[in-house]
Motif scaffolding. Sequence first.
Motif, mmCIF file in Angstrom:
data_model
loop_
_atom_site.group_PDB
_atom_site.id
_atom_site.type_symbol
_atom_site.label_atom_id
_atom_site.label_comp_id
_atom_site.label_asym_id
_atom_site.label_seq_id
_atom_site.Cartn_x
_atom_site.Cartn_y
_atom_site.Cartn_z
ATOM 1 N N CYS A 85 -34.510 -39.017 -111.648
ATOM 2 C CA CYS A 85 -35.114 -39.600 -110.721
ATOM 3 C C CYS A 85 -36.084 -38.859 -109.322
ATOM 4 O O CYS A 85 -36.606 -39.499 -108.290
ATOM 5 C CB CYS A 85 -33.399 -39.426 -109.718
ATOM 6 N N LYS A 98 -33.891 -36.630 -101.555
ATOM 7 C CA LYS A 98 -32.380 -36.812 -101.589
ATOM 8 C C LYS A 98 -32.024 -35.907 -102.865
ATOM 9 O O LYS A 98 -30.891 -35.152 -102.745
ATOM 10 C CB LYS A 98 -31.983 -38.277 -101.336
ATOM 11 N N GLU A 152 -44.080 -34.814 -99.119
ATOM 12 C CA GLU A 152 -44.748 -35.445 -97.773
ATOM 13 C C GLU A 152 -44.556 -37.111 -98.384
ATOM 14 O O GLU A 152 -44.883 -38.062 -98.018
ATOM 15 C CB GLU A 152 -45.552 -34.839 -96.912
ATOM 16 N N GLU A 153 -45.052 -36.845 -99.913
ATOM 17 C CA GLU A 153 -45.329 -37.994 -100.709
ATOM 18 C C GLU A 153 -43.913 -38.395 -101.465
ATOM 19 O O GLU A 153 -43.642 -39.797 -101.748
ATOM 20 C CB GLU A 153 -45.815 -38.052 -101.830
ATOM 21 N N MET A 154 -42.839 -37.912 -101.416
ATOM 22 C CA MET A 154 -41.300 -38.459 -101.784
ATOM 23 C C MET A 154 -40.746 -38.689 -100.774
ATOM 24 O O MET A 154 -40.602 -39.226 -100.003
ATOM 25 C CB MET A 154 -40.874 -37.476 -101.863
ATOM 26 N N SER A 155 -40.156 -40.212 -101.618
ATOM 27 C CA SER A 155 -40.008 -40.989 -101.330
ATOM 28 C C SER A 155 -37.862 -40.638 -100.404
ATOM 29 O O SER A 155 -37.592 -39.478 -100.389
ATOM 30 C CB SER A 155 -38.901 -41.823 -101.648
ATOM 31 N N ARG A 156 -37.485 -40.711 -99.506
ATOM 32 C CA ARG A 156 -36.355 -40.823 -98.780
ATOM 33 C C ARG A 156 -35.176 -40.338 -100.609
ATOM 34 O O ARG A 156 -34.749 -39.409 -100.762
ATOM 35 C CB ARG A 156 -35.892 -41.595 -97.505
ATOM 36 N N GLU A 157 -35.398 -40.842 -100.909
ATOM 37 C CA GLU A 157 -34.057 -41.501 -101.995
ATOM 38 C C GLU A 157 -34.038 -40.381 -103.234
ATOM 39 O O GLU A 157 -33.655 -39.265 -103.667
ATOM 40 C CB GLU A 157 -34.384 -42.597 -103.037
ATOM 41 N N GLU A 158 -36.028 -39.871 -103.385
ATOM 42 C CA GLU A 158 -35.802 -38.838 -104.659
ATOM 43 C C GLU A 158 -35.949 -37.561 -103.251
ATOM 44 O O GLU A 158 -35.730 -36.087 -104.298
ATOM 45 C CB GLU A 158 -37.947 -39.390 -103.763
ATOM 46 N N GLY A 213 -34.740 -38.252 -92.186
ATOM 47 C CA GLY A 213 -36.414 -37.800 -92.401
ATOM 48 C C GLY A 213 -36.801 -36.663 -91.836
ATOM 49 O O GLY A 213 -38.078 -36.093 -92.332
ATOM 50 N N LYS A 265 -45.004 -35.256 -107.069
ATOM 51 C CA LYS A 265 -45.417 -35.337 -105.522
ATOM 52 C C LYS A 265 -45.269 -34.405 -104.799
ATOM 53 O O LYS A 265 -44.117 -33.918 -105.103
ATOM 54 C CB LYS A 265 -44.373 -36.551 -105.682
#
Length: 430
Positions: free
Chosen positions: A247, A263, A255-261, A38, A252
């Motif tokens: 996807c 990626k 810093e607001e994104m998920s790890r998958e987003e 991360g 966002k």
Amino acid sequence: MQLTDEAKWFTEMFSELKDCNEEEQKQKIKEMNENVDGMNKEKFRSIFTKELFNKIDEMIEVKKLTMGNVLLLMKHIGFINGTKICLLHSFKESSLNKRFEKMIVIENIKKEEKNENFLANLCKFYLLLNDGIISTEMVSIIMPCLLKAASKKERNEETQKEVEIAFLALSHIDRYYFLRQELYLKEIKEIIQNHQEHYNLSRIGYQSAWKFLINRLFCDEDLERLIVNERHFVTEAAKELEELSKCVDWKKKKEEMSREEMKEANISKRWIRTLGFFIESCTLWNDEFIELIRSIIQVLRAAKENHGEISELCIYFLRSAAENRVVKIEDLLESEAVDAVLEEVTQLHVVNEQTSDYLHFFKILCERLNSKREIESDEAKINELKRKAHEKLEEEGYEDCIIGLRCCMNEVEFSSYFLVENIDDYFIYC
């Protein structure tokens, strides 16, 4: 440099490895790898310094770190460096780099006792951490080894991950290397065709396979017919960008994104950067390219608020498309490239490098609309295109924007570094 909390934690964990047995080391390294995932580029670079790589080399020398655990750590570092394009120059300068270079050469010359998996793993992170800038001798060893690793067709998760990393590493072989087609083309062509039929590669694996091939185009123009007409690179790239955009919530912030987003956003960035390389040297053109430009514009409009690096790549692509004479002016109008850049220009209030790319798009468009070469091909069509372009620019207030930027330039020192000295060159006289 003051260490961040993450860097301090990683450094402490690393220092504990020398007192652990092999299994304990393995568990700690897995935890360290998860923590690295991360991190942003700055934090990543602050940890993986020349000093750290030299310490790893020392621990290997005194047998305080097993080779299996070294590979576990280094392969993951290489993967992160390759996907985020962190440019870790520290590895190239380290003693660890020299050690692994020798190991690759020695392992490669072995006969019956050669360990193919071990050699492939060495090659993967060696190439990823050197950013593809390696000797011709090393390329001749690494490329066939990684092509073999990338050709595996097993569907299990572990094999697919190894295939993905092999392609990621191959995609980092610098585009200035000339590689004879017989060394790679058959394998790459089969792998891409197989994926188009069976979808057996990961997103980043597929993008990396194409990037490896596009990198070769820079020194081998004969490839373009296969890339464009036979394997339909443009259609594939447009489709991938469209799927990736579904996807990612571009509204966002990072810093607001998920790890998958994150990626998926990084893979989008890799596609656009590769397309930039492609459009600079493209000599073939067909209707598929209009949809590709539309895909780039879709990403530009969605990402411009919170993802400046991606929007900058998009506008650079559009500028390169305008500069390439095989891209027709009517295609720039039909694909809404002109509309998209106009949207941005009319919102500009500062003079910077991105302003330069936006305005150069129109400077190039102006030059082409008034070029003898364009007019002689079809004067009536060019006059109609001039009329359409003028109406579009007038409607959006392009001229008012340029006048406003002229005032801005008078206030900002060195602004002409980004723009030509005479800003009147950015007006479009139709």
